[in-house]
Design an enzyme around this catalytic site. Structure first.
Site, PDB file in Angstrom:
ATOM      1  N   ALA A 126      53.306 110.108  -6.039  1.00  0.00           N
ATOM      2  CA  ALA A 126      52.573 110.979  -5.334  1.00  0.00           C
ATOM      3  C   ALA A 126      53.538 112.350  -4.598  1.00  0.00           C
ATOM      4  O   ALA A 126      53.091 112.754  -3.862  1.00  0.00           O
ATOM      5  CB  ALA A 126      51.959 110.386  -4.149  1.00  0.00           C
ATOM      6  N   ASN A 195      55.714 103.819  -1.446  1.00  0.00           N
ATOM      7  CA  ASN A 195      56.464 103.561  -2.699  1.00  0.00           C
ATOM      8  C   ASN A 195      57.435 104.681  -3.079  1.00  0.00           C
ATOM      9  O   ASN A 195      58.395 104.377  -3.565  1.00  0.00           O
ATOM     10  CB  ASN A 195      55.524 103.160  -3.663  1.00  0.00           C
ATOM     11  CG  ASN A 195      54.914 101.774  -3.661  1.00  0.00           C
ATOM     12  OD1 ASN A 195      55.710 100.624  -4.122  1.00  0.00           O
ATOM     13  ND2 ASN A 195      53.830 101.671  -3.111  1.00  0.00           N
ATOM     14  N   HIS A 225      53.424 114.688   1.773  1.00  0.00           N
ATOM     15  CA  HIS A 225      54.866 114.285   1.420  1.00  0.00           C
ATOM     16  C   HIS A 225      55.699 115.350   1.575  1.00  0.00           C
ATOM     17  O   HIS A 225      55.359 116.173   0.465  1.00  0.00           O
ATOM     18  CB  HIS A 225      54.894 113.491   0.255  1.00  0.00           C
ATOM     19  CG  HIS A 225      54.088 112.257   0.247  1.00  0.00           C
ATOM     20  ND1 HIS A 225      54.071 110.920   0.745  1.00  0.00           N
ATOM     21  CD2 HIS A 225      53.139 112.005  -0.732  1.00  0.00           C
ATOM     22  CE1 HIS A 225      53.156 110.067   0.613  1.00  0.00           C
ATOM     23  NE2 HIS A 225      52.486 110.547  -0.283  1.00  0.00           N
TER      24      HIS A 225
HETATM   25  N1  LIG Z   1      54.580 105.415  -6.845  1.00  0.00           N
HETATM   26  C1  LIG Z   1      53.448 105.964  -6.269  1.00  0.00           C
HETATM   27  O1  LIG Z   1      53.397 107.354  -5.880  1.00  0.00           O
HETATM   28  C2  LIG Z   1      52.551 105.013  -5.736  1.00  0.00           C
HETATM   29  C3  LIG Z   1      52.284 103.830  -6.073  1.00  0.00           C
HETATM   30  N2  LIG Z   1      51.176 102.902  -5.554  1.00  0.00           N
HETATM   31  C4  LIG Z   1      51.278 101.619  -5.856  1.00  0.00           C
HETATM   32  O2  LIG Z   1      50.311 101.282  -6.922  1.00  0.00           O
HETATM   33  C5  LIG Z   1      49.612 100.126  -6.667  1.00  0.00           C
HETATM   34  C6  LIG Z   1      48.398 100.218  -7.209  1.00  0.00           C
HETATM   35  O3  LIG Z   1      47.564 101.336  -6.505  1.00  0.00           O
HETATM   36  P1  LIG Z   1      46.012 101.475  -6.508  1.00  0.00           P
HETATM   37  O4  LIG Z   1      45.463 101.436  -7.872  1.00  0.00           O
HETATM   38  O5  LIG Z   1      45.559 102.602  -5.833  1.00  0.00           O
HETATM   39  O6  LIG Z   1      45.680 100.053  -5.785  1.00  0.00           O
HETATM   40  P2  LIG Z   1      44.124  99.253  -5.849  1.00  0.00           P
HETATM   41  O7  LIG Z   1      44.257  98.647  -4.777  1.00  0.00           O
HETATM   42  O8  LIG Z   1      43.110 100.298  -6.318  1.00  0.00           O
HETATM   43  O9  LIG Z   1      44.287  98.490  -7.410  1.00  0.00           O
HETATM   44  C7  LIG Z   1      45.184  97.356  -7.522  1.00  0.00           C
HETATM   45  C8  LIG Z   1      44.683  96.622  -8.368  1.00  0.00           C
HETATM   46  O10 LIG Z   1      45.417  95.400  -8.827  1.00  0.00           O
HETATM   47  C9  LIG Z   1      44.745  94.265  -8.550  1.00  0.00           C
HETATM   48  N3  LIG Z   1      45.806  93.476  -8.389  1.00  0.00           N
HETATM   49  C10 LIG Z   1      46.540  92.938  -7.561  1.00  0.00           C
HETATM   50  N4  LIG Z   1      47.572  92.048  -7.839  1.00  0.00           N
HETATM   51  C11 LIG Z   1      47.068  91.466  -9.218  1.00  0.00           C
HETATM   52  C12 LIG Z   1      48.022  90.723  -9.942  1.00  0.00           C
HETATM   53  N5  LIG Z   1      48.597  89.790  -9.449  1.00  0.00           N
HETATM   54  N6  LIG Z   1      47.353  90.618 -11.298  1.00  0.00           N
HETATM   55  C13 LIG Z   1      46.340  91.377 -11.569  1.00  0.00           C
HETATM   56  N7  LIG Z   1      45.691  92.404 -10.811  1.00  0.00           N
HETATM   57  C14 LIG Z   1      46.134  92.378  -9.574  1.00  0.00           C
HETATM   58  C15 LIG Z   1      43.867  94.363  -7.491  1.00  0.00           C
HETATM   59  O11 LIG Z   1      42.781  93.581  -7.579  1.00  0.00           O
HETATM   60  P3  LIG Z   1      42.076  93.209  -6.296  1.00  0.00           P
HETATM   61  O12 LIG Z   1      41.219  94.129  -5.887  1.00  0.00           O
HETATM   62  O13 LIG Z   1      41.329  91.942  -6.874  1.00  0.00           O
HETATM   63  O14 LIG Z   1      43.037  92.582  -5.272  1.00  0.00           O
HETATM   64  C16 LIG Z   1      43.451  95.921  -7.609  1.00  0.00           C
HETATM   65  O15 LIG Z   1      42.343  95.840  -8.303  1.00  0.00           O
HETATM   66  C17 LIG Z   1      49.728 100.120  -4.949  1.00  0.00           C
HETATM   67  O16 LIG Z   1      49.698  98.900  -4.488  1.00  0.00           O
HETATM   68  C18 LIG Z   1      51.045 100.741  -4.731  1.00  0.00           C
HETATM   69  O17 LIG Z   1      51.987  99.818  -4.649  1.00  0.00           O
HETATM   70  C19 LIG Z   1      50.262 103.494  -4.986  1.00  0.00           C
HETATM   71  C20 LIG Z   1      49.973 104.774  -4.737  1.00  0.00           C
HETATM   72  C21 LIG Z   1      51.157 105.951  -4.801  1.00  0.00           C
HETATM   73  O1  LIG Z   2      49.683 107.805  -2.749  1.00  0.00           O
HETATM   74  C1  LIG Z   2      50.365 108.290  -1.996  1.00  0.00           C
HETATM   75  O2  LIG Z   2      50.463 109.260  -1.129  1.00  0.00           O
HETATM   76  C2  LIG Z   2      51.619 107.355  -1.665  1.00  0.00           C
HETATM   77  C3  LIG Z   2      51.687 106.268  -1.707  1.00  0.00           C
HETATM   78  O3  LIG Z   2      50.501 105.388  -1.519  1.00  0.00           O
HETATM   79  C4  LIG Z   2      52.765 105.098  -1.960  1.00  0.00           C
HETATM   80  O4  LIG Z   2      53.842 105.818  -2.105  1.00  0.00           O
HETATM   81  O5  LIG Z   2      52.451 104.238  -2.117  1.00  0.00           O
END
Ligand SMILES: NC(=O)C1=CN([C@@H]2O[C@H](COP(=O)(O)OP(=O)(O)OC[C@H]3O[C@@H](n4cnc5c(N)ncnc54)[C@H](OP(=O)(O)O)[C@@H]3O)[C@@H](O)[C@H]2O)C=CC1
Ligand SMILES: O=C([O-])CC(=O)C(=O)O
EC number: 1.4.1.21
Length: 274
Positions: A126, A195, A225
């Site tokens: 992001a 993250n 950000h």
């Molecule tokens: N680098 C970046 O810019 C960003 C990184 N992120 C990271 O990406 C991750 C995912 O984001 P997002 O898709 O929005 O999150 P969501 O909560 O929408 O989706 C995560 C999914 O993963 C599932 N899950 C969690 N743990 C496990 C596991 N061990 N095995 C299988 N499935 C699992 C969850 O299931 P359930 O709903 O059943 O718990 C959920 O459906 C965030 O948690 C964050 O860490 C997010 C945003 C920005």
């Molecule tokens: O999506 C975003 O703005 C950033 C975020 O959640 C992350 O880095 O985990």
């Protein structure tokens, strides 16, 4: 060559990446997916025609049959997938980069990437500007790097730091700094929100030297950000005002499309930008 992809996590980002494969925005096949809820796994499968639906994995290790394994599940899942995927020779793309704030895990994951035939990919997610940050860091020019993140209070709900410090997000009526500290502390204090701070750190001057400020803004409609960096190359400042994802306001839509572009670039013959 069209390569196969396995996705861990069928939430906002995992579903968006699957859609990009289903619509052929990315030249790849989705061979296997793993999620915690059968209905979310089915929703991902249903984006594909019956004869090209990905298999629902029974365990994380089923993902290693794919050429590229994508983690979009959360920081806790990184330990379960990254090292094993790399040791199996898969390419591994991590969204929950903040898990690498744990120095031991970071060292083990980087070692697995160095030792194996697989490669580790940490997308910009992001934020914008890691191309310039990387270039400046490589030549030792980069001296300071800070990230200021502003989110609506609801986008910070459930963060361990908010709960541990009894911060009442509902009582915030003006822009309020809720966290100031180094990126390695921010990543574990706000595992679903920042993250991007670890991605900035790993591109730049490292997690304990990268400064992070998190602001809760009651009127914010975007996840904003701002990276500010200085050094011998000059000054870099980038700001992204991100549209939150409708299905998960903590996650900016740009994070998903950044992963999609990274995935596309893995099979590209021409790449643009650093
Ligand atoms: N680098 C970046 O810019 C960003 C990184 N992120 C990271 O990406 C991750 C995912 O984001 P997002 O898709 O929005 O999150 P969501 O909560 O929408 O989706 C995560 C999914 O993963 C599932 N899950 C969690 N743990 C496990 C596991 N061990 N095995 C299988 N499935 C699992 C969850 O299931 P359930 O709903 O059943 O718990 C959920 O459906 C965030 O948690 C964050 O860490 C997010 C945003 C920005
Ligand atoms: O999506 C975003 O703005 C950033 C975020 O959640 C992350 O880095 O985990």
């Amino acid at each position: 060559m069209v390569r196969s992809v396995g996705i861990l996590g069928c939430g906002t980002i995992g579903t968006e990446i699957a859609r990009a494969i289903a619509t052929e925005t990315v030249p790849a096949t989705l061979s296997v997916v793993h999620g915690q809820h059968p209905d979310r796994v089915a929703a991902v499968q249903d984006q594909f025609d019956t004869d090209s639906q990905p298999r629902a994995a029974e365990s994380i290790s089923d993902l290693f049959e794919a050429d590229i394994v994508i983690e979009a599940a959360g920081q806790d899942a990184v330990d379960d997938v990254a090292i094993d995927a790399l040791e199996h020779g898969c390419e591994c793309l991590l969204m929950s980069v903040g898990a690498l704030a744990d120095a031991e895990l970071r060292s083990d994951v980087l070692e697995a990437a160095d030792a194996g035939s697989g490669r580790l990919h940490l997308p910009s997610g992001a934020i914008a500007g890691l191309d310039a940050i990387k270039a400046a860091a490589l030549t030792g020019e980069l001296e300071t790097a800070t990230l200021q993140t502003t989110k609506p209070p609801s986008g910070l709900e459930g963060a361990p730091y908010i709960d541990a410090n009894d911060i009442d997000l509902d009582a915030i009526t003006e822009p309020t700094v809720v966290f100031e500290g180094p990126a390695n502390e921010a990543a574990s204090a706000f595992p679903s929100n920042i993250n991007v701070a670890m991605a900035l750190s790993l591109a730049g001057i490292g997690p304990s030297e990268t400064a992070v400020e998190i602001v809760a803004h009651p009127d914010a409609e975007t996840n904003t950000h701002t990276i500010s960096a200085t050094g011998g190359m000059g000054r870099i400042e980038t700001t992204v005002e991100n549209v939150p994802s409708p299905t998960n306001p903590k996650t900016s839509y740009l994070a998903a499309i950044s992963a999609i572009e990274k995935l596309r670039s893995l099979s590209a013959t021409v790449t643009v930008g650093t």
